[in-house]
Design a protein around this motif. Sequence first.
Motif, PDB file in Angstrom:
ATOM      1  N   ASP A 139      11.039  10.489  -0.351  1.00 18.82           N
ATOM      2  CA  ASP A 139      12.400  10.676  -0.551  1.00 18.82           C
ATOM      3  C   ASP A 139      13.625  10.136   0.363  1.00 18.82           C
ATOM      4  O   ASP A 139      14.328  10.711   0.732  1.00 18.82           O
ATOM      5  N   ILE A 140      12.746   9.476   1.363  1.00 19.36           N
ATOM      6  CA  ILE A 140      13.046   9.052   2.391  1.00 19.36           C
ATOM      7  C   ILE A 140      13.597   7.186   2.557  1.00 19.36           C
ATOM      8  O   ILE A 140      12.631   6.702   1.475  1.00 19.36           O
ATOM      9  N   PRO A 141      14.885   6.827   2.745  1.00 25.64           N
ATOM     10  CA  PRO A 141      14.984   5.641   2.346  1.00 25.64           C
ATOM     11  C   PRO A 141      13.762   4.606   3.292  1.00 25.64           C
ATOM     12  O   PRO A 141      13.600   4.692   4.253  1.00 25.64           O
ATOM     13  N   THR A 142      13.216   3.453   2.664  1.00 25.44           N
ATOM     14  CA  THR A 142      12.423   2.904   2.800  1.00 25.44           C
ATOM     15  C   THR A 142      13.188   1.159   2.204  1.00 25.44           C
ATOM     16  O   THR A 142      13.376   1.342   1.158  1.00 25.44           O
ATOM     17  N   LEU A 143      12.681   0.824   3.785  1.00 29.56           N
ATOM     18  CA  LEU A 143      13.284  -0.815   3.509  1.00 29.56           C
ATOM     19  C   LEU A 143      12.102  -1.635   4.240  1.00 29.56           C
ATOM     20  O   LEU A 143      11.329  -1.135   5.095  1.00 29.56           O
ATOM     21  N   ALA A 144      11.373  -2.620   3.531  1.00 30.98           N
ATOM     22  CA  ALA A 144      10.471  -3.742   4.300  1.00 30.98           C
ATOM     23  C   ALA A 144      11.322  -4.670   4.843  1.00 30.98           C
ATOM     24  O   ALA A 144      12.242  -5.378   4.309  1.00 30.98           O
ATOM     25  N   THR A 145      10.508  -5.414   5.867  1.00 29.00           N
ATOM     26  CA  THR A 145      10.824  -6.348   6.573  1.00 29.00           C
ATOM     27  C   THR A 145      10.089  -7.353   7.126  1.00 29.00           C
ATOM     28  O   THR A 145       8.792  -6.460   6.838  1.00 29.00           O
ATOM     29  N   TYR A 146       9.986  -8.003   7.547  1.00 29.94           N
ATOM     30  CA  TYR A 146       8.844  -9.535   7.884  1.00 29.94           C
ATOM     31  C   TYR A 146       7.869  -9.078   8.755  1.00 29.94           C
ATOM     32  O   TYR A 146       8.663  -7.541   9.764  1.00 29.94           O
ATOM     33  N   HIS A 147       6.407  -8.710   8.577  1.00 28.90           N
ATOM     34  CA  HIS A 147       6.520  -8.575  10.045  1.00 28.90           C
ATOM     35  C   HIS A 147       6.126  -9.252  11.548  1.00 28.90           C
ATOM     36  O   HIS A 147       6.332 -10.680  11.365  1.00 28.90           O
ATOM     37  N   PRO A 148       6.027  -8.838  12.466  1.00 29.36           N
ATOM     38  CA  PRO A 148       6.129  -9.583  13.988  1.00 29.36           C
ATOM     39  C   PRO A 148       5.389 -10.602  13.471  1.00 29.36           C
ATOM     40  O   PRO A 148       5.739 -11.842  14.465  1.00 29.36           O
ATOM     41  N   SER A 149       3.639  -9.792  13.754  1.00 22.96           N
ATOM     42  CA  SER A 149       3.084 -11.811  13.271  1.00 22.96           C
ATOM     43  C   SER A 149       3.666 -12.647  12.958  1.00 22.96           C
ATOM     44  O   SER A 149       3.606 -13.884  13.037  1.00 22.96           O
ATOM     45  N   PHE A 150       3.868 -12.589  11.653  1.00 29.17           N
ATOM     46  CA  PHE A 150       4.843 -12.933  10.622  1.00 29.17           C
ATOM     47  C   PHE A 150       5.942 -13.949  11.317  1.00 29.17           C
ATOM     48  O   PHE A 150       6.381 -15.481  11.310  1.00 29.17           O
ATOM     49  N   LEU A 151       6.260 -13.434  12.326  1.00 30.59           N
ATOM     50  CA  LEU A 151       7.492 -14.026  12.520  1.00 30.59           C
ATOM     51  C   LEU A 151       7.675 -14.710  13.736  1.00 30.59           C
ATOM     52  O   LEU A 151       8.178 -15.691  14.388  1.00 30.59           O
ATOM     53  N   LEU A 152       6.645 -13.881  14.747  1.00 27.90           N
ATOM     54  CA  LEU A 152       5.587 -15.349  15.513  1.00 27.90           C
ATOM     55  C   LEU A 152       5.558 -16.711  14.576  1.00 27.90           C
ATOM     56  O   LEU A 152       5.745 -17.751  15.850  1.00 27.90           O
ATOM     57  N   ARG A 153       5.186 -17.174  13.672  1.00 27.25           N
ATOM     58  CA  ARG A 153       4.670 -17.878  13.522  1.00 27.25           C
ATOM     59  C   ARG A 153       5.580 -18.900  11.876  1.00 27.25           C
ATOM     60  O   ARG A 153       5.933 -20.100  12.584  1.00 27.25           O
ATOM     61  N   SER A 154       7.058 -17.517  12.379  1.00 29.62           N
ATOM     62  CA  SER A 154       7.810 -18.332  12.053  1.00 29.62           C
ATOM     63  C   SER A 154       9.775 -18.035  12.101  1.00 29.62           C
ATOM     64  O   SER A 154       9.472 -16.642  11.745  1.00 29.62           O
ATOM     65  N   PRO A 155       9.849 -17.990  13.037  1.00 25.31           N
ATOM     66  CA  PRO A 155      10.446 -17.724  13.949  1.00 25.31           C
ATOM     67  C   PRO A 155      12.039 -18.148  13.166  1.00 25.31           C
ATOM     68  O   PRO A 155      12.644 -17.471  13.033  1.00 25.31           O
ATOM     69  N   ASN A 156      12.202 -18.685  12.433  1.00 23.95           N
ATOM     70  CA  ASN A 156      12.855 -19.058  11.280  1.00 23.95           C
ATOM     71  C   ASN A 156      13.715 -18.289  10.887  1.00 23.95           C
ATOM     72  O   ASN A 156      14.649 -17.940   9.975  1.00 23.95           O
ATOM     73  N   ARG A 157      12.577 -17.093  10.070  1.00 24.46           N
ATOM     74  CA  ARG A 157      13.164 -16.025   9.341  1.00 24.46           C
ATOM     75  C   ARG A 157      14.152 -15.100  10.287  1.00 24.46           C
ATOM     76  O   ARG A 157      13.709 -14.070   9.561  1.00 24.46           O
ATOM     77  N   HIS A 166       0.700  -1.323   0.324  1.00 25.39           N
ATOM     78  CA  HIS A 166       0.079  -0.224  -0.039  1.00 25.39           C
ATOM     79  C   HIS A 166       0.961   1.003  -0.259  1.00 25.39           C
ATOM     80  O   HIS A 166       0.108   2.161  -0.735  1.00 25.39           O
ATOM     81  N   LEU A 167       1.639   1.109   0.643  1.00 23.58           N
ATOM     82  CA  LEU A 167       3.398   2.693   0.743  1.00 23.58           C
ATOM     83  C   LEU A 167       3.587   2.332  -0.782  1.00 23.58           C
ATOM     84  O   LEU A 167       3.472   3.607  -1.383  1.00 23.58           O
ATOM     85  N   LEU A 168       4.335   1.205  -1.249  1.00 27.31           N
ATOM     86  CA  LEU A 168       4.746   1.374  -2.279  1.00 27.31           C
ATOM     87  C   LEU A 168       4.199   1.004  -3.571  1.00 27.31           C
ATOM     88  O   LEU A 168       5.120   0.672  -4.758  1.00 27.31           O
ATOM     89  N   GLY A 169       3.535  -0.024  -3.706  1.00 29.07           N
ATOM     90  CA  GLY A 169       3.014  -0.452  -4.744  1.00 29.07           C
ATOM     91  C   GLY A 169       3.946  -1.778  -5.229  1.00 29.07           C
ATOM     92  O   GLY A 169       3.303  -1.366  -6.196  1.00 29.07           O
ATOM     93  N   LYS A 206      15.150  -4.220   1.006  1.00 30.27           N
ATOM     94  CA  LYS A 206      15.805  -3.688  -0.403  1.00 30.27           C
ATOM     95  C   LYS A 206      15.953  -2.872  -0.452  1.00 30.27           C
ATOM     96  O   LYS A 206      13.845  -1.882   0.078  1.00 30.27           O
ATOM     97  N   TRP A 207      16.597  -1.748  -0.354  1.00 31.78           N
ATOM     98  CA  TRP A 207      15.960  -0.056  -0.250  1.00 31.78           C
ATOM     99  C   TRP A 207      15.257   0.280  -0.983  1.00 31.78           C
ATOM    100  O   TRP A 207      16.066   0.840  -2.313  1.00 31.78           O
ATOM    101  N   GLN A 208      14.769   0.486  -0.482  1.00 40.75           N
ATOM    102  CA  GLN A 208      13.108   1.886  -1.994  1.00 40.75           C
ATOM    103  C   GLN A 208      13.476   3.406  -1.125  1.00 40.75           C
ATOM    104  O   GLN A 208      14.045   3.041  -0.268  1.00 40.75           O
ATOM    105  N   THR A 209      12.325   4.314  -2.085  1.00 41.62           N
ATOM    106  CA  THR A 209      12.729   5.603  -1.737  1.00 41.62           C
ATOM    107  C   THR A 209      10.859   5.555  -1.311  1.00 41.62           C
ATOM    108  O   THR A 209      10.590   5.365  -2.588  1.00 41.62           O
ATOM    109  N   TYR A 210      10.346   5.886  -0.616  1.00 40.45           N
ATOM    110  CA  TYR A 210       9.278   7.154  -0.549  1.00 40.45           C
ATOM    111  C   TYR A 210       9.515   8.569   0.050  1.00 40.45           C
ATOM    112  O   TYR A 210      10.152   8.565   1.486  1.00 40.45           O
TER     113      TYR A 210
END
Length: 191
Positions: free
Chosen positions: A150-168, A131-134, A144-148
């Motif tokens: 003009d601000i450096p923006t990086l996506a990582t896993y959602h904490p809920s996903f990490l609770l289900r997949s701690p190996n990530r 929704h933010l970067l399309g 992977k660094w993107q820009t939003y």
Amino acid sequence: MASKADELRALSETIAGCTLCRLSEKRNNSVFGEGSAEAKVMFIGEGPGADEDRTGRPFVGRAGQLLTKMIAAMHFTREDVYIANIIKCRPPGNRNPEDEEAIACLPYLKRQIELIQPKCIVLLGGVALQHLLGIKGIMANRGKWQTYMDIPTLATYHPSFLLRSPNRKKEAWQDLQDVMRKLGKEPGKAK
Ligand code: URA
């Protein structure tokens, strides 16, 4: 002239009365976001769950507890950073936000970013990334660094996903270390 904190407060009052989309009908509380108006890093999640809807605060449930630990691993506290979401009201049954709901809500988030002017934005999970970067696909696009706005923006896993997949968690920690480097912070050891 109003301070950033005053402007954020006024915006949060506007959002508390917002009826731009149907999510306003069922909410107990809107969840504006919280943290420092001077934050160097802003975390953006998906939207409020049941705990957040009840308290009016972002990331206070189980996923929030993990996010708090992730922030601490970066040698920050929740008070140092800013935490917000793509949408400010809870979707029924915690479903993903619909496009029209995210589109209606996005100007609020943009204004928060404009006021806070963080040095980096961390997107938590695929919904925020989409929704933010399309960009679709968190697995292929995390770290992977993107820009939003003009601000450096990086996506990582959602904490809920990490609770289900701690190996990530290792990959998420690599992403957060990258964010620390971008902020000129010594990453130190993994926790
Ligand atoms: N998940 C989110 O994406 N945001 C919250 O505020 C809580 C859980």
